[in-house]
Every structure is written in C-alpha cells, then in structure tokens.
Design a protein around this motif. Structure first.
Motif, mmCIF file in Angstrom:
data_model
loop_
_atom_site.group_PDB
_atom_site.id
_atom_site.type_symbol
_atom_site.label_atom_id
_atom_site.label_comp_id
_atom_site.label_asym_id
_atom_site.label_seq_id
_atom_site.Cartn_x
_atom_site.Cartn_y
_atom_site.Cartn_z
ATOM 1 N N ASN A 289 0.619 -1.450 -0.002
ATOM 2 C CA ASN A 289 -0.209 -0.030 -0.033
ATOM 3 C C ASN A 289 1.001 0.962 0.250
ATOM 4 O OD1 ASN A 289 -2.517 0.986 0.423
ATOM 5 N ND2 ASN A 289 -2.082 1.865 2.231
ATOM 6 N N ALA A 290 1.354 1.427 -0.896
ATOM 7 C CA ALA A 290 2.806 3.196 -1.047
ATOM 8 C C ALA A 290 3.159 2.927 -2.614
ATOM 9 C CB ALA A 290 3.897 2.261 -0.005
ATOM 10 N N LYS A 291 3.121 4.548 -2.843
ATOM 11 C CA LYS A 291 3.804 4.258 -4.165
ATOM 12 C C LYS A 291 5.226 4.517 -3.710
ATOM 13 C CE LYS A 291 0.337 7.097 -6.527
ATOM 14 N NZ LYS A 291 0.293 5.951 -7.993
ATOM 15 N N VAL A 292 6.558 3.230 -3.842
ATOM 16 C CA VAL A 292 7.329 3.718 -3.929
ATOM 17 C C VAL A 292 8.660 3.942 -5.518
ATOM 18 C CG1 VAL A 292 9.174 2.252 -2.667
ATOM 19 C CG2 VAL A 292 7.148 1.810 -2.006
ATOM 20 N N TYR A 293 9.683 4.652 -5.349
ATOM 21 C CA TYR A 293 10.051 5.231 -6.069
ATOM 22 C C TYR A 293 11.342 4.687 -6.554
ATOM 23 C CZ TYR A 293 6.543 7.853 -8.806
ATOM 24 O OH TYR A 293 5.219 7.867 -9.895
ATOM 25 N N GLY A 294 12.584 4.316 -6.522
ATOM 26 C CA GLY A 294 13.635 4.018 -6.588
ATOM 27 C C GLY A 294 14.676 5.260 -7.989
ATOM 28 N N LYS A 295 15.299 4.476 -8.087
ATOM 29 C CA LYS A 295 16.486 5.178 -8.656
ATOM 30 C C LYS A 295 16.984 5.040 -10.559
ATOM 31 C CE LYS A 295 19.882 7.866 -7.557
ATOM 32 N NZ LYS A 295 21.575 8.511 -7.400
ATOM 33 N N ALA A 296 16.939 5.942 -11.193
ATOM 34 C CA ALA A 296 16.347 5.471 -12.376
ATOM 35 C C ALA A 296 18.318 4.783 -13.080
ATOM 36 C CB ALA A 296 16.248 6.534 -13.234
ATOM 37 N N PRO A 302 13.727 10.555 -17.357
ATOM 38 C CA PRO A 302 13.169 10.715 -16.247
ATOM 39 C C PRO A 302 11.532 9.508 -16.179
ATOM 40 C CG PRO A 302 14.097 12.521 -16.713
ATOM 41 C CD PRO A 302 13.875 11.433 -18.258
ATOM 42 N N MET A 303 11.179 9.369 -17.042
ATOM 43 C CA MET A 303 9.358 8.879 -17.384
ATOM 44 C C MET A 303 10.040 7.459 -16.733
ATOM 45 S SD MET A 303 8.018 8.218 -21.336
ATOM 46 C CE MET A 303 7.029 7.081 -20.934
ATOM 47 N N SER A 304 11.220 6.880 -16.828
ATOM 48 C CA SER A 304 11.395 5.472 -16.715
ATOM 49 C C SER A 304 11.656 5.187 -15.308
ATOM 50 C CB SER A 304 12.406 4.865 -17.321
ATOM 51 O OG SER A 304 11.302 5.114 -18.852
ATOM 52 N N VAL A 305 11.366 6.162 -14.335
ATOM 53 C CA VAL A 305 11.656 5.833 -13.113
ATOM 54 C C VAL A 305 11.274 4.441 -12.470
ATOM 55 C CG1 VAL A 305 11.939 6.753 -10.909
ATOM 56 C CG2 VAL A 305 12.541 8.299 -12.693
ATOM 57 N N PRO A 306 11.698 3.378 -11.731
ATOM 58 C CA PRO A 306 11.014 2.628 -11.304
ATOM 59 C C PRO A 306 10.571 2.698 -10.154
ATOM 60 C CG PRO A 306 13.257 1.824 -11.079
ATOM 61 C CD PRO A 306 13.469 3.317 -11.878
ATOM 62 N N HIS A 307 9.274 2.573 -10.473
ATOM 63 C CA HIS A 307 8.473 1.776 -9.016
ATOM 64 C C HIS A 307 7.932 1.201 -8.828
ATOM 65 C CE1 HIS A 307 5.750 4.582 -11.271
ATOM 66 N NE2 HIS A 307 6.331 5.074 -12.521
ATOM 67 N N LEU A 308 6.966 0.596 -7.979
ATOM 68 C CA LEU A 308 6.115 -0.704 -7.698
ATOM 69 C C LEU A 308 4.970 0.460 -7.517
ATOM 70 C CD1 LEU A 308 5.708 -3.324 -6.923
ATOM 71 C CD2 LEU A 308 6.785 -3.817 -4.985
ATOM 72 N N ASP A 309 3.974 0.503 -7.568
ATOM 73 C CA ASP A 309 2.404 1.499 -6.648
ATOM 74 C C ASP A 309 1.948 0.743 -7.208
ATOM 75 O OD1 ASP A 309 4.345 3.316 -7.671
ATOM 76 O OD2 ASP A 309 2.960 4.276 -9.443
ATOM 77 N N THR A 310 0.817 1.134 -5.823
ATOM 78 C CA THR A 310 -0.261 0.425 -5.147
ATOM 79 C C THR A 310 -1.708 1.689 -6.063
ATOM 80 O OG1 THR A 310 0.434 -0.429 -3.280
ATOM 81 C CG2 THR A 310 -2.481 0.467 -3.669
ATOM 82 N N ARG A 311 -1.856 1.003 -7.006
ATOM 83 C CA ARG A 311 -3.246 2.190 -7.800
ATOM 84 C C ARG A 311 -4.299 2.073 -7.025
ATOM 85 N NH1 ARG A 311 -2.106 4.415 -12.505
ATOM 86 N NH2 ARG A 311 -3.391 5.222 -12.202
ATOM 87 N N MET A 312 -5.938 2.433 -7.780
ATOM 88 C CA MET A 312 -6.799 2.537 -7.800
ATOM 89 C C MET A 312 -7.637 3.132 -9.222
ATOM 90 S SD MET A 312 -9.205 1.527 -5.750
ATOM 91 C CE MET A 312 -8.640 1.202 -3.814
#
Length: 503
Positions: A289-296, A302-312
């Motif tokens: 339950n989070a938006k977790v961003y890492g380093k590209a 920049p649009m390809s910065v990896p992230h594991l996202d909870t979405r609704m």
C-alpha cells in the motif's frame, strides 16, 4: 491578447484541441472567467481522456517530489539541490486548491474517485545511494513543504513501511528509505471527465469527438482557421477562433508545425513508449500500500524511473511495476507509425540529429528495453520484490510520451524531459509539449498560460477576484509562506477527503 466581437460562421472565442486533463483544466478556467465566451473542444478519439490522461496510461502519482529522486540533484560539492522539488511540490498544492474548489462546487461529485491518500516512499540500496538519500532527506525535511518526510536505514523499520518489498531480502544489504504519509494517487482520467461533464452542461460550450485537425492557418484579420474532418461523416468543416490551445499530448508537435508560427520552428519530438507489469494475484496486491520510487538506470529517461505502485483504477485496487521504456515512431498510443517521419522538417532536422548524437546512452537504453525478455523484466521487478514470480504478473501497455527536442543557443538539439508551452508572439496560440510532471502541475501550467495569453484580462480586478476565489493562494507563494501553506493544505485535505494531521 484582446478579445473582439466577431460574426464569422462557426466562430468561437476559444478552440481547445485534445480532450485530456490540460484542455479540461483550461476550459474550466475560461468558462469560470468569461461565461459568455464560446468554447469548442475537438478530440480525435471517440471519447475523452483516451490517451495520456487515461488511468492505465500514466503513473497516477500526485507529483509532489516526495519520492521522485530525479527531481533532486546532487551537486559537485555533494550538496542536494531541491529547487525543482520545491517548485513541483508547490505547483501540486495549487492543483489541489483548484480541485478542492471543484469539489465544493459539485463539479467533482466524489473526490475519492479522483484522488486518495497513499504513502509516497523512496527506496534505494548500496552505500552511495543510501548516502544520497540521507542527504536528500536532510535537505528536504528542513523545508515546510517536506517537513512530514521520515528517513530510515533500519531493516525492520523499512520492513514495517513496505513489507512486500522486504520479503526474501538479505538483511545484511545496505538499504535506505524515506516515507511521506500524505502522498496521493490521482486518477487524471476521472478528474478530466468531471471537468468535461461540467463544460458540456455549460452554455456556449461544444465538445466534438471523433474530429481530426487537418490544417491550422492564420487569417488576414488575425483569427485562426481550422480545417477539421468529422471522422464519422468524412466531411471537412472550417472553424475560426481568436485563441487556440493545442493540448493533444504526443499529437501536439505536428499541429504546432501546421500552425506555421515562427516560435515553433526547430522543435522536434522523440517518442518513448511504456509498459507496466500488472499483478494478477489478489493476495500480493493486498500486501502493498504505497508508491515506492527508486533510482533510474544510467541513461534512462526520467519517465522510466522504476516504481512499485498501489493504484485504484475503476474502483479496483491494482499493483503495477514499471514503466519499461520502449521506442516506436508513433506520437500517440492510438497514432500512426508515420508520426515521427512526418514531423521531420528542414527547421528541426539538425536539432533531431544532434540530440540523437548527444544521447547515445539513451538510445542504447531504449534498445535494451525493447529487446527485453519476460525473464529480464522479472529480474528488474525482483530488485523491488525479491520473491516475485513471472506467472503473477501480466504485461500491459502504458501511454505514449513525446519528449521535446529544441535548439539551444548554439543551434544544436537538446533533449528535454519536462513540460514546455510554445506561444505565438501575440499569445493567440499556445501549444503544450512534453511530459513529466505534466498533469500534476496542470493548474499552474494553465495559470501561466492565462498570464501569457491574456495579460490585460489576467491583471483585471474581475479576473483576479475570480482566480483568487478558485485558488485562495493565487499570486502568493506557498513555498515561502508557511502559515498560508498550512491553511491551504488544511482546506484542500478536508475538501478532497485526504489524510492529513494538523494542529
């Protein structure tokens, strides 16, 4: 730009091209400021928000620079520059002000369908990255816009913040994370749809779908004439307007070229596509339950910065990882493979070539992304979720972005990753190019457009009064005024039903 009476057939004061979040925002502003003006909106697709604003086609992050590491840069002396982060965070607060007003006026009927609270986190590993994140935290947390930020390099604490990411991870690995609980997830498609609903119900506004712009030209009397094909009937119809806004996402560049304005000469576009890995296993989705961003990765956009996202999305909870970048010659997700070739003109061919020569690392990165196997995509996911299994994830297309290429002072090409508005000298035409942070800062972008294109009207008491009613902090700095910022966040959090603790 001054507005005058006009009796031409099919005339309107304003024409908006593209039915996404930008046109919705500008159209709503203009309707509030000048209710008597005629507004026509043209969209190539058969529905609104079908391209970049649609929920699956963007990250859905309310960009506040809480977790996006590419908005803060490390200087040569080791210090962290947070200027860009402050500007973006302030702009998002302004966006929330405007949206809060739309809730209070009933234009947004259910704020939970548009925006909701979700923690924003940054997560890195390795000594150098952990040091960077700590310095970033120390620099940002001193500013009132980011005073809610927490930092930890303790394994158990990070596991409490993001249990899915820590499952199966080596406890001896050097890790670091930051957390801001008041981050947001935004459904920009639902947001824009609410505004288009308001516009369609308003007098003097016409929204026409399945319409394609064939030509844009300046008339002798200063008006603009658009030739637009009705894709249902096949007929071409001419429309005129005093002011045109081109907010067609990736399709904006070809339309800017059609306008022929000198200010648009030399601009080019570099299309980048994207894909998500979407989790199909409910028990995994519920663990995060989070938006977790890492380093590209080095050389990645920049649009390809990896992230594991909870979405609704569409009322359902989803878990996405990515985006994985790619290359196509389309400027729109539902565009043509001829978009890029047809955009190349004598005025921009050298900037395009020189930008390519100076961004070979990006080219290499895109080739690697396009040729990735499913196992290689899984390997990237495992850096964020070590126990991920391939069968639990499906690959889904994301949106299409066109990064701006423009001439620098030496006449060579520079690849830009931000958002830029190109204006005709007299302010009668404005074209939005670029991507990130885009939709999150749409309100600030449109305010700047109003100042540039309608300077006398924006300076009038009538407009200033209405703009201040819609955005109480109008003309003031939330980044500089702590008390104003706290009052603003309290109001917007209450109206938008967001989680925010304040005294």
């Amino acid at each position: 730009m001054k507005m005058k009476e006009n009796r031409e057939e099919n005339f309107s004061e304003v024409i908006l091209i593209g039915a996404g979040i930008m046109s919705a925002t500008l159209g709503t502003f203009i309707k509030k400021l000048e209710p008597s003006w005629k507004i026509k909106i043209f969209e190539r697709m058969d529905r609104v928000t079908a391209e970049s604003s649609e929920a699956w086609n963007n990250a859905g992050t309310g960009h506040s620079a809480f977790c996006e590491l590419n908005y803060t840069t490390e200087q040569e002396d080791g210090s962290i520059n947070i200027d860009k982060a402050v500007k973006i965070a302030e702009s998002f607060e302004v966006s929330k002000e405007f949206w809060a007003t739309l809730v209070q006026e009933g234009i947004i009927e259910n704020p939970a369908e548009v925006i909701r609270s979700i923690p924003h986190m940054s997560f890195v590993w390795g000594e150098n990255n952990a040091t960077f994140l700590r310095k970033r935290f120390e620099a940002m947390s001193k500013h009132h816009l980011f005073s809610d930020m927490e930092f930890s390099n303790d394994f158990d604490q990070i596991k409490d913040w993001m249990p899915l990411i820590m499952e199966g991870r080596d406890a001896s690995q050097e890790l670091a994370a930051t957390r801001v609980d008041i981050g947001t997830d935004v459904n920009f498609g639902a947001l824009a749809t609410s505004m288009f609903g308001y516009l369609q119900e308003s007098d003097n506004v016409e929204l026409r779908l399945h319409q394609e712009v064939g030509d844009i030209k300046r008339l002798a009397n200063g008006n603009w004439e658009l030739t637009i094909k009705d894709l249902d009937s096949g007929k071409d119809i001419k429309y005129t307007a005093r002011f045109i806004f081109i907010g067609a996402g990736g399709g904006s560049l070809p339309l800017l070229e059609k306008s022929g304005i000198p200010e648009g000469k030399g601009y080019g576009g570099f299309p980048i596509s994207g894909k998500w890995l979407v989790c199909n296993k409910p028990e995994i989705i519920e663990k995060h339950n989070a938006k977790v961003y890492g380093k590209a990765s080095v050389g990645s956009p920049p649009m390809s910065v990896p992230h594991l996202d909870t979405r609704m999305i569409d009322g359902k909870r989803a878990l996405l990882f990515g985006p994985y970048a790619g290359f196509t010659t389309k400027f729109l997700k539902y565009g043509s493979y001829m978009d890029l070739p047809q955009s190349i003109k004598w005025s921009n061919i050298w900037p395009l070539i020189s930008a390519g020569m100076h961004n070979l690392s990006l080219t290499k990165y895109l080739v690697e992304q396009v040729t990735q196997s499913p196992e290689e995509r899984l390997s990237a996911l495992k850096e964020y979720f070590p126990e991920a299994e391939l069968e639990d994830w499906d690959l889904k297309d994301a949106g299409q972005r066109v990064q701006v290429i423009k001439k620098d002072e030496n006449g060579t090409g520079v690849l830009e990753f931000g958002t830029e508005v190109v204006y005709a000298q007299d302010g009668s035409l404005a074209t939005l190019l670029g991507a990130s942070p885009g939709a999150s800062t749409s309100v600030s972008i449109m305010i700047s457009l109003l100042k540039k294109c309608f300077p006398e009207m924006e300076a009038s008491e009538k407009w200033r009064t209405e703009l201040t009613r819609m955005i109480p902090s109008y003309g003031k700095s939330l980044g500089a005024d702590i008390q104003l910022f706290e009052e603003t966040r309290r109001r917007t959090s209450d109206a938008l039903q967001l989680d925010y603790s304040y005294s």
